[in-house]
Motif scaffolding. Structure first.
Motif, PDB file in Angstrom:
ATOM      1  N   HIS A   5     -54.099  12.051  13.191  1.00 23.20           N
ATOM      2  CA  HIS A   5     -54.591  12.808  12.041  1.00 23.20           C
ATOM      3  C   HIS A   5     -54.439  11.957  10.785  1.00 23.20           C
ATOM      4  CE1 HIS A   5     -50.246  13.495  12.341  1.00 23.20           C
ATOM      5  NE2 HIS A   5     -50.269  13.463  11.011  1.00 23.20           N
ATOM      6  N   ILE A   6     -55.109  12.380   9.735  1.00 20.79           N
ATOM      7  CA  ILE A   6     -54.977  11.749   8.421  1.00 20.79           C
ATOM      8  C   ILE A   6     -54.374  12.794   7.492  1.00 20.79           C
ATOM      9  CG2 ILE A   6     -56.175  10.660   6.486  1.00 20.79           C
ATOM     10  CD1 ILE A   6     -58.455   9.983   8.487  1.00 20.79           C
ATOM     11  N   THR A   7     -53.154  12.579   7.060  1.00 22.24           N
ATOM     12  CA  THR A   7     -52.513  13.539   6.166  1.00 22.24           C
ATOM     13  C   THR A   7     -53.207  13.527   4.808  1.00 22.24           C
ATOM     14  OG1 THR A   7     -50.367  13.358   7.258  1.00 22.24           O
ATOM     15  CG2 THR A   7     -50.369  14.154   4.981  1.00 22.24           C
ATOM     16  N   ILE A   8     -53.562  14.714   4.331  1.00 18.19           N
ATOM     17  CA  ILE A   8     -54.197  14.855   3.020  1.00 18.19           C
ATOM     18  C   ILE A   8     -53.147  15.121   1.948  1.00 18.19           C
ATOM     19  CG2 ILE A   8     -55.761  16.281   1.646  1.00 18.19           C
ATOM     20  CD1 ILE A   8     -57.379  16.749   4.165  1.00 18.19           C
ATOM     21  N   GLY A   9     -52.266  16.062   2.230  1.00 18.35           N
ATOM     22  CA  GLY A   9     -51.226  16.402   1.268  1.00 18.35           C
ATOM     23  C   GLY A   9     -50.232  17.365   1.883  1.00 18.35           C
ATOM     24  N   PHE A  10     -49.134  17.582   1.196  1.00 20.54           N
ATOM     25  CA  PHE A  10     -48.090  18.454   1.715  1.00 20.54           C
ATOM     26  C   PHE A  10     -47.305  19.074   0.567  1.00 20.54           C
ATOM     27  CE2 PHE A  10     -46.946  13.964   1.872  1.00 20.54           C
ATOM     28  CZ  PHE A  10     -45.867  13.908   0.997  1.00 20.54           C
ATOM     29  N   LYS A  11     -46.598  20.139   0.886  1.00 19.20           N
ATOM     30  CA  LYS A  11     -45.732  20.804  -0.084  1.00 19.20           C
ATOM     31  C   LYS A  11     -44.294  20.392   0.190  1.00 19.20           C
ATOM     32  CE  LYS A  11     -44.582  25.348  -1.981  1.00 19.20           C
ATOM     33  NZ  LYS A  11     -44.875  26.803  -1.932  1.00 19.20           N
ATOM     34  N   ASN A  12     -43.601  19.914  -0.820  1.00 15.80           N
ATOM     35  CA  ASN A  12     -42.211  19.442  -0.738  1.00 15.80           C
ATOM     36  C   ASN A  12     -42.105  18.122   0.019  1.00 15.80           C
ATOM     37  OD1 ASN A  12     -41.170  21.786  -2.096  1.00 15.80           O
ATOM     38  ND2 ASN A  12     -41.383  22.906  -0.175  1.00 15.80           N
ATOM     39  N   ARG A  13     -42.390  18.151   1.321  1.00 21.19           N
ATOM     40  CA  ARG A  13     -42.373  16.937   2.138  1.00 21.19           C
ATOM     41  C   ARG A  13     -43.305  17.129   3.312  1.00 21.19           C
ATOM     42  NH1 ARG A  13     -39.843  17.440   7.006  1.00 21.19           N
ATOM     43  NH2 ARG A  13     -38.161  18.953   7.294  1.00 21.19           N
ATOM     44  N   ASP A  14     -43.671  16.030   3.951  1.00 17.20           N
ATOM     45  CA  ASP A  14     -44.499  16.134   5.144  1.00 17.20           C
ATOM     46  C   ASP A  14     -43.645  16.696   6.278  1.00 17.20           C
ATOM     47  OD1 ASP A  14     -46.716  15.990   6.715  1.00 17.20           O
ATOM     48  OD2 ASP A  14     -46.872  13.806   6.727  1.00 17.20           O
ATOM     49  N   ILE A  15     -44.296  17.303   7.249  1.00 15.27           N
ATOM     50  CA  ILE A  15     -43.580  17.850   8.401  1.00 15.27           C
ATOM     51  C   ILE A  15     -44.154  17.265   9.682  1.00 15.27           C
ATOM     52  CG2 ILE A  15     -42.608  19.961   7.454  1.00 15.27           C
ATOM     53  CD1 ILE A  15     -45.123  21.438   8.112  1.00 15.27           C
ATOM     54  N   PHE A  16     -43.304  17.189  10.702  1.00 19.97           N
ATOM     55  CA  PHE A  16     -43.636  16.438  11.901  1.00 19.97           C
ATOM     56  C   PHE A  16     -43.286  17.226  13.159  1.00 19.97           C
ATOM     57  CE2 PHE A  16     -42.249  13.735   8.407  1.00 19.97           C
ATOM     58  CZ  PHE A  16     -43.356  12.920   8.227  1.00 19.97           C
ATOM     59  N   ILE A  17     -43.537  16.606  14.300  1.00 19.58           N
ATOM     60  CA  ILE A  17     -43.234  17.249  15.571  1.00 19.58           C
ATOM     61  C   ILE A  17     -41.746  17.577  15.667  1.00 19.58           C
ATOM     62  CG2 ILE A  17     -42.882  15.062  16.803  1.00 19.58           C
ATOM     63  CD1 ILE A  17     -44.226  16.395  19.236  1.00 19.58           C
ATOM     64  N   GLU A  18     -40.913  16.764  15.012  1.00 19.74           N
ATOM     65  CA  GLU A  18     -39.474  17.035  15.008  1.00 19.74           C
ATOM     66  C   GLU A  18     -39.147  18.349  14.295  1.00 19.74           C
ATOM     67  OE1 GLU A  18     -40.172  12.821  15.756  1.00 19.74           O
ATOM     68  OE2 GLU A  18     -40.841  14.130  14.125  1.00 19.74           O
ATOM     69  N   ASP A  19     -40.074  18.807  13.440  1.00 23.05           N
ATOM     70  CA  ASP A  19     -39.901  20.095  12.757  1.00 23.05           C
ATOM     71  C   ASP A  19     -40.478  21.246  13.574  1.00 23.05           C
ATOM     72  OD1 ASP A  19     -38.745  19.205  10.158  1.00 23.05           O
ATOM     73  OD2 ASP A  19     -40.646  18.122   9.999  1.00 23.05           O
ATOM     74  N   GLY A  20     -41.089  20.899  14.718  1.00 25.45           N
ATOM     75  CA  GLY A  20     -41.631  21.930  15.595  1.00 25.45           C
ATOM     76  C   GLY A  20     -43.106  22.214  15.413  1.00 25.45           C
ATOM     77  N   VAL A  21     -43.846  21.322  14.735  1.00 26.64           N
ATOM     78  CA  VAL A  21     -45.278  21.552  14.523  1.00 26.64           C
ATOM     79  C   VAL A  21     -46.102  20.495  15.255  1.00 26.64           C
ATOM     80  CG1 VAL A  21     -44.942  22.681  12.303  1.00 26.64           C
ATOM     81  CG2 VAL A  21     -45.287  20.211  12.363  1.00 26.64           C
TER      82      VAL A  21
END
Length: 222
Positions: free
Chosen positions: A192-208
């Motif tokens: 994927h290409i990250t466009i933007g995020f709130k606070n910080r980016d989130i990843f598979i380690e965060d459960g998404v």
């Protein structure tokens, strides 16, 4: 223990609830989001190595020209249902191909170096020449362990067999060096290409998971 279990259950329920796209409220675009088709011409963009001595500093990515992603960020961030002015942009764009955690926890312990991965990516401009298509605009949301609501918006990709080919060659190198093949799955990958995020980016380690499952709006390259 009961309190901790209750807290985990509450956060999990909250994450499940907020992850569903809001189809009733907000000024969503009525038509597919359009991005300049030149965003797909990554062979004209230089490969950028990412290496360091600390954790999370070594990774491999396909560099993407941010000037074509920026208008999408502006549109999404101005849209009430998706950004509402709360998103942060890195000011650059890329497709993570070997994430830092995969390198730090799996590849590097087996003796695979970041120099080898970069050389494999840069040979004949291989990684930057990789072809891919656009699946959709995606969004993932979660309440992280610290109780903070996090959101990340990205362009989900499809038809990325060239990128998978690179990862397959990384797998071969990993096994050649004695790595346990059960620890690295080349196709366990959601580019994927990250466009933007709130606070910080989130990843598979965060459960998404940033795959087709996260689609919220169509996007087309023209």
């Amino acid at each position: 223990m009961k309190i901790a279990a209750s807290l985990i259950a509450t956060l999990a329920l909250a994450a499940t609830t907020i992850a569903a796209p809001d189809n009733k409220h907000g000024n969503k675009p009525n038509k597919p989001i359009v991005i300049n088709k030149k965003v797909l011409q990554t062979s004209k963009v230089p490969f950028i190595p990412h290496s360091g001595t600390a954790l999370f500093t070594n990774w491999v990515g396909l560099n993407v020209d941010f000037k074509y992603v920026k208008p999408v960020f502006d549109l999404v961030n101005a849209t009430k249902a998706y950004g509402n002015g709360t998103l942060i942009s890195r000011g650059e764009a890329h497709i993570t191909t070997i994430p830092p955690t995969e390198y730090d926890n799996i590849l590097h312990p087996a003796g695979v170096t970041i120099e080898e991965l970069n050389a494999l990516a840069a040979k004949n401009n291989r990684l930057q020449r990789a072809r891919f298509g656009l699946e959709c605009l995606g969004r993932v949301q979660v309440v992280t362990k610290d109780g903070v609501f996090q959101q990340s918006v990205q362009i989900i990709l499809k038809n990325y067999k060239d990128i998978l080919s690179y990862r397959n060659d990384v797998f071969k190198l990993f096994v050649k060096k004695g790595g346990n093949p059960a620890l690295f799955a080349a196709d366990n990958f959601t580019p994927h290409i990250t466009i933007g995020f709130k606070n910080r980016d989130i990843f598979i380690e965060d459960g998404v998971y940033k795959g087709k499952n996260a689609c919220i709006h169509p996007i087309v390259a023209k």
